[in-house]
Enzyme design. Structure first.
Site, short mmCIF file in Angstrom:
data_model
loop_
_atom_site.label_atom_id
_atom_site.label_comp_id
_atom_site.label_asym_id
_atom_site.label_seq_id
_atom_site.Cartn_x
_atom_site.Cartn_y
_atom_site.Cartn_z
N ASP A 139 26.15 -2.95 49.46
CA ASP A 139 24.79 -2.31 50.34
C ASP A 139 23.07 -2.83 49.95
O ASP A 139 22.95 -2.21 48.72
CB ASP A 139 25.02 -0.61 50.35
CG ASP A 139 23.24 0.19 50.20
OD1 ASP A 139 22.64 -0.20 52.24
OD2 ASP A 139 23.18 0.71 50.30
N ASP A 194 21.07 0.79 56.91
CA ASP A 194 22.06 1.83 55.91
C ASP A 194 21.26 2.80 56.21
O ASP A 194 22.53 3.69 56.21
CB ASP A 194 20.82 1.76 54.95
CG ASP A 194 18.85 1.69 55.17
OD1 ASP A 194 18.99 1.25 56.07
OD2 ASP A 194 18.09 1.99 54.29
#
EC number: 2.7.1.33
Length: 254
Positions: free
Chosen positions: A6, A108
């Site tokens: 991420d 995200d």
């Protein structure tokens, strides 16, 4: 095992998951000046502390909101694991109604909403992400993305105070014992921590008014644990929520 990456504006979170467990997890400071070779050395060293045989990692998924690092990490993953990673985009399977996903929705936040709907399919869910930006992402019971609110993150706000004023110090963010600060540090904690808790609760209540339905609220992100004690409207605290969303997307697209 699946590798999860991420890439955020402040931190890069890397994890290796097997089924529903994280075998290893670590954060790196986001630096788009680093080369893919440099990141490759760092990741290899950190992952080897827990996983000796890299062939056990069978797949990988990357979510990136930093375009300059997206290709670099694709190269890193391929060089270390001989895997072409799945890149999170609006075209991957998420369990959400694709036609309702805004064209500018960050990947995200897409992960956040996918996992929120997956775990609470009978409820309208808001995910409050305490990151570089403070984001409020909402999905309804049908998996339709209703929208997002964005405010400066807590650390972003503190850094702006520190950078724009000569006498105010940088402070550790924690809940103050009183709203009436008697020194600079306590005053900043009061304004930021109590002020932002009010901001969060106001956004939640206004969203509920607009959709005329209650929300199940999930808090995630770096400062979610700290803020949880100050916000009565948070129903679930999950600092790894975004990573779990990444894992879900990996499973849905395998």
């Amino acid at each position: 095992m699946v590798l999860l990456v991420d890439i955020g504006n402040t931190n890069i979170v890397v994890a290796v998951a097997e089924k529903d467990e994280f075998i290893t997890k670590f954060r790196l400071f986001t630096d788009d000046k680093k080369t893919s070779d440099e990141y490759s050395v760092i990741l290899k060293s950190l992952i080897k502390e827990k996983i000796r045989d890299f062939s056990e990692i069978k797949s990988a998924v990357i979510s990136s909101v930093v375009p300059n690092l997206t290709l670099s990490f694709q190269k890193v993953v391929y060089s270390l694991f001989s895997i072409e990673p799945l890149m999170v985009s609006h075209d991957v399977k998420t369990g959400l109604v694709r036609s309702t996903i805004p064209s500018e929705l960050g990947y995200d936040l897409l992960c956040n909403l996918a996992y929120a709907h997956h775990t609470h399919p009978e409820e309208n869910v808001m995910v409050v992400d305490f990151g570089t930006a403070l984001t409020f992402s909402t999905v309804d019971k049908e998996g339709k993305v209703l929208g997002v609110s964005i405010a400066p993150g807590l650390i972003t706000a503190v850094n702006s105070l520190f950078g724009a004023t000569a006498q105010l110090p940088q402070v550790e963010l924690k809940i103050p014992s009183s709203v009436l600060g008697r020194d600079s540090q306590c005053s900043i904690r009061s304004g930021i921590m109590i002020g932002f808790s009010g901001l969060v609760e106001k956004i939640i209540s206004e969203t509920e008014k607009e959709i005329s339905q209650p929300l199940f609220v999930i808090a995630t992100g770096g400062l979610s644990k700290t803020m949880n004690a100050a916000i009565s409207r948070i129903d679930s605290l999950d600092p790894e929520h975004t990573l779990r969303g990444l894992k879900l997307i990996a499973d849905l697209n395998c």
